[in-house]
Scaffold this motif. Structure first.
Motif, short mmCIF file in Angstrom:
data_model
loop_
_atom_site.label_atom_id
_atom_site.label_comp_id
_atom_site.label_asym_id
_atom_site.label_seq_id
_atom_site.Cartn_x
_atom_site.Cartn_y
_atom_site.Cartn_z
N ASP A 1 33.32 25.13 34.33
CA ASP A 1 33.51 26.11 35.53
C ASP A 1 33.14 27.43 35.12
O ASP A 1 32.57 27.68 34.06
N ASP A 2 33.46 28.27 35.90
CA ASP A 2 32.87 29.59 35.82
C ASP A 2 33.90 30.82 35.40
O ASP A 2 33.92 31.87 35.65
N THR A 3 34.94 30.30 34.44
CA THR A 3 35.96 31.22 33.73
C THR A 3 35.59 31.53 32.51
O THR A 3 35.23 30.61 31.63
N LYS A 4 36.15 32.63 32.23
CA LYS A 4 36.16 33.01 30.55
C LYS A 4 37.67 33.55 30.32
O LYS A 4 37.97 34.72 31.05
N SER A 5 38.34 32.94 29.59
CA SER A 5 39.79 33.43 29.01
C SER A 5 40.01 32.44 27.74
O SER A 5 39.19 32.01 27.20
N ALA B 1 42.79 44.85 29.61
CA ALA B 1 43.31 43.63 28.80
C ALA B 1 44.43 43.02 29.66
O ALA B 1 45.35 43.60 30.07
N PRO B 2 44.23 41.70 30.05
CA PRO B 2 45.10 41.18 30.61
C PRO B 2 46.43 40.74 30.22
O PRO B 2 47.43 40.31 30.80
N TYR B 3 46.62 40.70 28.66
CA TYR B 3 47.69 40.40 28.11
C TYR B 3 48.35 41.74 27.37
O TYR B 3 47.58 42.58 27.15
N GLU C 1 45.72 41.30 22.13
CA GLU C 1 44.52 42.29 22.37
C GLU C 1 44.68 43.77 22.98
O GLU C 1 44.05 44.46 23.15
N GLN C 2 46.25 43.99 23.15
CA GLN C 2 46.34 45.10 23.93
C GLN C 2 46.18 46.41 23.09
O GLN C 2 47.12 46.22 22.02
N ARG C 3 45.81 47.32 23.39
CA ARG C 3 45.47 48.79 22.71
C ARG C 3 44.99 49.76 23.67
O ARG C 3 44.33 49.58 24.67
#
Length: 510
Positions: free
Chosen positions: A172-176, A231-233, A222-224
Motif C-alpha cells: 500500500d501507500d504507507t510509510k511508518s 515526529a509521531p512518536y 525518535e522525538q527531539r
C-alpha cells in the motif's frame, strides 16, 4: 569515463562498492565445527536439515532456533512460499549466515501477500545473502520484502543484507514502522530504548515496489526538539549508528528511493536509483535523510523521478544537522534537483557540493515553508537542455533562510526557460556563479552570465560518463570562484581543489 584520479579518490575515501564487497565476502564459510542447515522447499519429504535430508518448508525453518556461527542455506533454483522468520541470535565473530547452496538461480522466498516475506525480528549478528525475495500477491495491502525489526530489545548489532534481488513488493501507500517497503529497518516498543548498530545494505537489487525502496531506520524512539512537531512518536531520540547503504540498484519505485531516518553518521554511496515517485499519492524524493545527523550521500546516480509532488533527486529534510550531498549525478527528474525542507524543526549545516544535474526540470533548489538555519549549495553544475524548464532557485516563502548559493554553473540551452524566483530582500545569498541563459532578478557579485564553455554539456549517459562537464581550456569558470572555508579537497573528477587560492566555478576544477 572515470579518470584515474577519480578512482584514486574513491579508494582513498573507501567508498567503492567493490571495496565494501571485499570486506563482506559472499561465501558462507562457517566457524570450525558449526553445523550448516539446508532447505529445499521442493523436497518431497520433510528432513532434518542435512544436505541429504533438507528441511522442505519455512515452517520447519522457523521452528528451529539458529545458533551462533550456524548457516542456513536454501537450495538454488528452489522456491519457498510464506514468511521466512528465523529465530536465534549470532555473536561477535560467529554470526548467523543465511544464504544459498548448489548451482543455478537464487533461491526464492515468496511472501505470497503476507506482511513480510523475510522477517528478522529481535535478533542480531545476522547476515543474509544471495536470495530472491518477492511479495506480489494481494496487491495494495500492507507488506514488505525484507523487514528487520527490534522491539524493546536494546541495541542490536551487526546486520548484513547483500546480493539480494527484492522485487514485486506490491504494498500500500504507507510509510511508518510497518509501512510498505522493499527493505525496511524499524524500531518499535515503548519500554526499552532500542537501536541498530552496524547495518550494511550492499549490492542489492530492489525493483517494482510500493511504496519505498530502502528505508532505514523508522523508529518510535525518535522525538527531539530538532524534529519539531513532525515526529509521531514521543520516545526520546535514540540514534542508529554505523549504517552503510552502498552499491544498490533501486528501480521502479512507487514512492521514495532510499531514505535514512533516526541515524547518526550514515553513509549512502554508489547507489543507482532510476524511477521513483511513480505511483504514490504522497510526497517522495530519490535520496533523503530525516531526523538524522551527519548523513553523507556521495557517488550516487538518481533519475526518473515522476511528478512535481516532490519528485526531485535529493532532499535535505527536517530534523537534520550536517547532511552532505557530494559527487552525485542527477538527471531527468520531473521534480528537479534539490529540496531544502523544514517546517517546524531544524535544518542546519547542510552542504551540497560538486554534483552534476543534467536535464532535471521544474526546480533547481527549492525551500519548504519553515526556516533554514544554514545550508551551502556550492560548486555544482546544472545543465538545462532544450525542451526543459527550471526555476533555478524557487524561494516561495519569506521564512528566514540562511542559504548560500556560490560557485555554481547554471547553463540553459535551447527551448524552455531557466529563471530565478527570489523573495525581495531574500535571505538566499548568491555569488560567484556563472548563470548562462537564466532570467529573473538576482544579485550575483563576483559572477557573470558568460558561457562557461563546458566540453560537451548534456552528453552524460551515467555517473561514469561525465566527461562533457570538464571545463574547456578557455572557460571563464577556471580559477574564478570564491574560496570556501572547509571545502572538499576534491572535485567530482577527483582533482585537487585549491584551498588558498580561488577554485574553479562548477563541479569540475578543470
Amino acid at each position: 569515463m572515470i579518470t584515474s584520479r577519480t578512482s584514486v579518490l574513491r579508494v582513498a575515501v573507501g567508498l567503492t562498492a567493490g571495496l565494501l564487497t571485499a570486506l563482506l565476502p559472499l561465501s558462507s564459510a562457517d566457524a570450525a565445527g558449526t553445523a550448516t542447515l539446508h532447505v529445499d522447499c521442493a523436497a518431497s519429504v520433510p528432513g532434518d536439515g542435512s544436505v541429504g535430508r533438507p528441511f522442505n518448508s519455512l515452517a520447519a525453518v522457523n521452528a528451529t532456533r539458529l545458533q551462533p556461527g550456524q548457516s542456513l542455506l536454501f537450495r538454488r533454483g528452489s522456491r519457498c512460499v510464506g514468511t521466512l522468520a528465523p529465530s536465534g541470535q549470532g555473536l561477535a565473530g560467529a554470526p548467523i549466515r543465511i544464504g544459498a547452496y548448489g548451482s543455478g538461480s537464487r533461491p526464492t522466498i515468496d511472501g505470497a501477500g503476507a506482511p513480510d516475506a523475510v522477517l528478522l525480528r529481535n535478533t542480531e549478528w545476522i547476515e543474509v545473502r544471495d536470495l530472491e525475495v518477492t511479495n506480489a500477491a494481494a496487491p495494495g495491502t500492507n507488506r514488505r520484502g525484507v523487514h528487520v525489526e527490534l522491539e524493546n530489545y536494546g541495541q542490536g548489532r551487526h546486520y548484513v543484507l547483500q546480493n539480494l534481488d527484492v522485487h514485486d513488493i506490491w504494498g500500500d501507500d504507507t510509510k511508518s514502522t510497518s509501512g510498505s517497503d522493499g527493505i525496511l529497518f524499524s524500531v518499535i516498543g515503548d519500554q526499552r530504548p532500542s537501536n541498530f548498530d552496524d547495518i550494511k545494505v550492499i549490492g542489492n537489487t530492489v525493483s517494482g515496489v510500493n511504496r519505498g525502496g530502502i528505508r532505514l531506520v523508522v523508529s518510535q524512539w525518535e522525538q527531539r526538539a530538532e524534529v519539531g512537531g513532525a515526529a509521531p512518536y514521543t520516545k526520546p531520540w535514540t540514534a542508529n549508528t554505523n549504517i552503510v547503504v552502498s552499491g544498490n540498484d533501486v528501480r521502479d519505485i512507487g514512492g521514495d528511493g532510499i531514505v535514512v531516518l533516526t541515524a547518526r553518521d550514515a553513509l549512502v554511496a554508489n547507489n543507482r536509483i532510476d524511477g521513483f515517485q511513480r505511483r504514490s499519492a504522497g510526497y517522495n524524493a530519490g535520496l533523503w535523510p530525516w531526523n538524522s545527523d551527519g548523513t553523507t550521500f556521495r557517488h550516487n546516480e538518481v533519475s526518473g523521478g515522476e511528478t512535481t509532488r516532490d519528485g526531485m533527486a535529493f532532499d535535505v529534510d527536517q530534523g537534520t544537522d550536517g547532511t552532505t550531498f557530494e559527487y552525485n549525478y542527477s538527471h531527468d527528474n520531473a521534480g528537479g534537483f534539490l529540496l531544502l525542507c523544514n517546517a517546524s524543526g531544524r535544518v542546519a549545516n547542510a552542504v551540497v557540493r560538486y554534483n552534476v544535474s543534467q536535464n532535471d526540470s521544474f526546480r533547481g533548489v527549492e525551500m519548504c515553508s519553515g526556516p533554514l538555519e544554514s545550508a551551502h549549495v556550492h560548486n555544482n553544475t546544472i545543465f538545462v537542455g532544450s525542451g526543459r524548464s527550471m526555476t533555478v532557485i524557487n524561494e516561495t516563502t519569506t521564512a528566514p533562510h540562511q542559504v548560500r548559493f556560490d560557485n555554481n554553473i547554471v547553463l540553459k540551452q535551447g527551448t524552455g526557460t531557466a529563471t530565478m524566483r527570489l523573495q525581495p530582500g531574500t535571505a538566499v545569498r548568491t555569488s560567484y556563479n556563472l548563470l548562462t541563459g537564466v532570467g529573473g532578478t538576482f544579485d550575483n557579485p563576483g559572477g557573470s552570465t558568460a558561457d562557461p564553455r563546458l566540453v560537451a554539456p548534456g552528453t552524460a549517459t551515467s555517473i561514469h560518463d561525465l566527461a562533457g562537464y570538464h571545463l574547456g581550456p578557455d572557460s571563464p569558470a577556471r580559477s574564478a570562484g570564491l574560496v570556501i572555508p572547509g571545502n572538499s579537497p576534491y572535485d567530482i573528477f577527483g582533482r585537487r581543489v585549491p584551498t588558498e587560492q580561488p577554485p574553479s566555478i562548477g563541479a569540475a576544477e578543470r
